[in-house]
Design a protein around this motif. Structure first.
Motif, PDB file in Angstrom:
ATOM      1  N   ARG A  21       0.852  -1.192   0.000  1.00 37.76           N
ATOM      2  CA  ARG A  21       0.000   0.000   0.000  1.00 37.76           C
ATOM      3  C   ARG A  21       0.889   1.243   0.000  1.00 37.76           C
ATOM      4  O   ARG A  21       1.789   1.364   0.813  1.00 37.76           O
ATOM      5  CB  ARG A  21      -0.926  -0.024   1.220  1.00 37.76           C
ATOM      6  N   ILE A  63      -3.626  13.952  -6.764  1.00 32.92           N
ATOM      7  CA  ILE A  63      -4.260  13.314  -5.604  1.00 32.92           C
ATOM      8  C   ILE A  63      -5.673  12.833  -5.930  1.00 32.92           C
ATOM      9  O   ILE A  63      -6.110  11.781  -5.452  1.00 32.92           O
ATOM     10  CB  ILE A  63      -4.281  14.296  -4.411  1.00 32.92           C
ATOM     11  N   LYS A 103      -7.434   8.441  -9.087  1.00 26.27           N
ATOM     12  CA  LYS A 103      -7.354   7.151  -8.389  1.00 26.27           C
ATOM     13  C   LYS A 103      -6.435   6.158  -9.098  1.00 26.27           C
ATOM     14  O   LYS A 103      -6.054   5.145  -8.503  1.00 26.27           O
ATOM     15  CB  LYS A 103      -8.751   6.548  -8.224  1.00 26.27           C
ATOM     16  N   ILE A 144      -3.054   7.563  -7.400  1.00 25.17           N
ATOM     17  CA  ILE A 144      -3.030   7.229  -5.971  1.00 25.17           C
ATOM     18  C   ILE A 144      -4.298   6.435  -5.669  1.00 25.17           C
ATOM     19  O   ILE A 144      -5.390   7.004  -5.569  1.00 25.17           O
ATOM     20  CB  ILE A 144      -2.972   8.506  -5.102  1.00 25.17           C
ATOM     21  N   SER A 192      -7.266   4.024  -3.884  1.00 22.55           N
ATOM     22  CA  SER A 192      -7.996   4.192  -2.626  1.00 22.55           C
ATOM     23  C   SER A 192      -7.366   3.416  -1.481  1.00 22.55           C
ATOM     24  O   SER A 192      -7.601   3.735  -0.318  1.00 22.55           O
ATOM     25  CB  SER A 192      -9.454   3.751  -2.802  1.00 22.55           C
ATOM     26  N   ARG A 193      -6.583   2.378  -1.802  1.00 27.93           N
ATOM     27  CA  ARG A 193      -5.950   1.603  -0.722  1.00 27.93           C
ATOM     28  C   ARG A 193      -4.700   2.298  -0.193  1.00 27.93           C
ATOM     29  O   ARG A 193      -4.105   1.837   0.786  1.00 27.93           O
ATOM     30  CB  ARG A 193      -5.618   0.183  -1.211  1.00 27.93           C
ATOM     31  N   ALA A 194      -4.287   3.397  -0.836  1.00 25.82           N
ATOM     32  CA  ALA A 194      -3.122   4.145  -0.363  1.00 25.82           C
ATOM     33  C   ALA A 194      -3.410   4.760   0.998  1.00 25.82           C
ATOM     34  O   ALA A 194      -4.555   5.052   1.334  1.00 25.82           O
ATOM     35  CB  ALA A 194      -2.772   5.255  -1.351  1.00 25.82           C
ATOM     36  N   TYR A 195      -2.356   4.950   1.770  1.00 22.43           N
ATOM     37  CA  TYR A 195      -2.500   5.704   2.999  1.00 22.43           C
ATOM     38  C   TYR A 195      -2.588   7.195   2.668  1.00 22.43           C
ATOM     39  O   TYR A 195      -2.206   7.628   1.580  1.00 22.43           O
ATOM     40  CB  TYR A 195      -1.328   5.425   3.939  1.00 22.43           C
ATOM     41  N   ARG A 196      -3.064   7.947   3.628  1.00 25.51           N
ATOM     42  CA  ARG A 196      -3.300   9.374   3.448  1.00 25.51           C
ATOM     43  C   ARG A 196      -2.012  10.086   3.016  1.00 25.51           C
ATOM     44  O   ARG A 196      -0.988   9.986   3.696  1.00 25.51           O
ATOM     45  CB  ARG A 196      -3.795   9.940   4.776  1.00 25.51           C
ATOM     46  N   PRO A 197      -2.028  10.807   1.893  1.00 25.91           N
ATOM     47  CA  PRO A 197      -0.801  11.453   1.403  1.00 25.91           C
ATOM     48  C   PRO A 197      -0.315  12.568   2.326  1.00 25.91           C
ATOM     49  O   PRO A 197      -1.078  13.111   3.122  1.00 25.91           O
ATOM     50  CB  PRO A 197      -1.224  12.047   0.053  1.00 25.91           C
ATOM     51  N   GLU A 252     -12.229  16.553  -2.669  1.00 29.82           N
ATOM     52  CA  GLU A 252     -12.809  15.366  -2.047  1.00 29.82           C
ATOM     53  C   GLU A 252     -11.738  14.466  -1.424  1.00 29.82           C
ATOM     54  O   GLU A 252     -11.896  13.972  -0.307  1.00 29.82           O
ATOM     55  CB  GLU A 252     -13.610  14.580  -3.093  1.00 29.82           C
ATOM     56  N   ARG A 253     -10.629  14.283  -2.146  1.00 31.83           N
ATOM     57  CA  ARG A 253      -9.549  13.446  -1.614  1.00 31.83           C
ATOM     58  C   ARG A 253      -8.416  14.304  -1.055  1.00 31.83           C
ATOM     59  O   ARG A 253      -7.843  13.976  -0.021  1.00 31.83           O
ATOM     60  CB  ARG A 253      -8.995  12.529  -2.705  1.00 31.83           C
TER      61      ARG A 253
END
Lengths: 223, 230
Positions: A13, A106, A109, A112, A114-119, A144-145
């Protein structure tokens, strides 16, 4: 024998780090761009040699100088980076264009997942933006992200736009860091490196770890 | 008609490394010829979330045992009220997600979810991913204590054909599954369930979860399923 392996992702991830680096002409004096280059190089080298990870640290560098922003380093796993090409300082401070590039990255998808950790977004600047930056700024802070990213900022020298940089940060334990000299720039990047490394080794990599900036040095010089 | 159920839960490598307990919880219970299953994932940042996740699966089992005829959309509110009543003002230390399903001996029932994880259903021969697509990033989730309608999904279940079933996964599994392979994954679990007792199924699933192959994986992993086999 494990029979469900074929349904499992075979990449770790990601934990994305996006650096927005001011490469305007004013960064070329008093050793600022050299200090920024050394800070970035040391950070990438440190990430590349990390072990005991719970995430794959990925690094991107977006520069804003000259007449436009540029994706200097696309998002790349740190362990795959062979080196770091030093940034050159020249021209204006087109921050708005850099913020737009970061937002696009960002929100994408495919870039980056959706399974990525918060940037983590790191903004470094020594001056006032010279393009229309307010709308891209709001878009990045409220996307949104992108609104979910952790944001750190460093203002270099007395001419940095402290108000804008302070509004950029969103970690109450890591307000805007003000660098007075080249050594401060190194200290900031060391703190970012330690914070991200701690997250990548944690059992909860989404939890922010505070920036712990070490004490100054009596022999520092001022810009 | 024959219904089978199984499940397993393992502590993730990150919690083994840190000496922390499994913060996931699991329930697989037979109820009057039907089954109740539940999985829950205690929030890693909350100190007592392993107790919160254990409690919610107990509450789900209690709800399933009541003979009240609730619509699938009512379950989450009843569950949330009972969970909050148990922990009171201290609930934030116990925050957890949860997924649940129960069916009676005729294969009819409900399923639902609050927060991260994955809810897969094949009902009347049609496979569906019930979980909404995530808009943010991994491990950023709504919890039972904070849940509003947008954070929940639920459905009525009708397991009328062989191969119908429901599968619940915590995000330690779901975040590492190839998104285009979910129906095949569901079928692989079903095929194994066809030839396993509940105990053998748990052993097999436990082995599979301990052998997880995604690089750097760290989360606790919990899975539970109910299938109609004839």
């Amino acid at each position: 024998m494990v029979q469900l392996k074929k349904f499992q992702e075979q990449t770790a991830r990601p934990l994305p780090i996006i650096v927005l680096a001011d490469t305007s002409g004013s960064m070329s004096v008093e050793g600022k761009i050299e200090a920024l280059n050394k800070g970035l190089k040391d950070m990438i080298t440190s990430f590349a040699s990390e072990s005991r990870l719970r995430a794959e640290i990925q690094v991107s560098v977006i520069t804003f100088g000259g007449s436009q922003a540029a994706l200097s380093l696309p998002l790349t796993p740190a362990h795959q980076l062979q080196g770091f090409t030093p940034l050159l300082a020249d021209g204006m401070t087109p921050l708005g264009a850099a913020l737009s590039l970061a937002s696009e990255m960002i929100e994408d998808k495919d870039c980056i997942p959706s399974r990525a950790y918060r940037p983590v977004i790191v903004l470094v600047s020594d001056g006032y933006p010279t393009d229309d930056w307010q709308v891209p700024f709001e878009r990045l802070l409220n996307g949104e992200r992108s609104s979910k990213a952790t944001r750190f900022a460093m203002g270099i020298g007395a001419d940095a736009d402290v108000s804008m940089l302070s509004d950029f940060t969103n970690d109450p334990e890591a307000p805007l860091f003000r660098a007075e000299n080249a050594r401060d720039i190194h200290r900031f990047f060391r703190a970012v490196t330690m914070s991200v490394s701690a997250r990548s080794q944690s059992s909860t990599p989404n939890q922010p770890t505070p920036l712990q900036i070490t004490g100054g040095d009596d022999q520092d010089w001022e810009f | 008609m024959r219904l089978l159920a199984g499940g397993a839960s393992v502590r993730g490598p990150a919690h083994q490394q840190d000496g922390l307990p499994n913060q996931d919880a699991l329930c697989v219970s037979g109820i009057r010829g039907g089954w109740c299953i539940a999985v829950a994932d205690g929030l890693g940042s909350r100190p007592l979330s392993h107790i919160g996740s254990q409690k919610v699966v107990q509450l789900i089992r209690q709800l399933a045992r009541q003979r009240q005829d609730r619509g699938h959309g009512e379950v989450v509110q009843v569950l949330r009220d009972a969970w909050l009543a148990h922990f009171g003002d201290r609930y934030r230390a116990y925050e957890t997600t949860c997924l649940w399903a129960w069916v009676d001996s005729s294969g009819r029932g409900v399923a639902g979810q609050v927060g991260d994880g994955l809810l897969l259903v094949r009902s009347q021969g049609v496979f569906k991913v019930l979980t909404d697509q995530r808009q943010g990033f991994g491990n950023q989730t709504k919890t039972l204590g904070q849940a509003d309608q947008r954070a929940c999904c639920s459905t009525q279940l009708v397991l009328s054909l062989p191969g119908d079933g429901v599968l619940l996964l915590t995000d330690g599994i779901s975040d590492d599954l190839v998104s285009g392979q979910l129906e095949s994954f569901f079928d692989a679990i079903y095929q194994r369930q066809l030839r396993c007792s509940k105990r053998r199924m748990r052993q097999w699933l436990t082995t599979e979860l301990h052998g997880w192959s995604t690089p750097c994986h760290g989360d606790d992993k919990t899975i539970a399923g109910i299938f109609r086999t004839d």
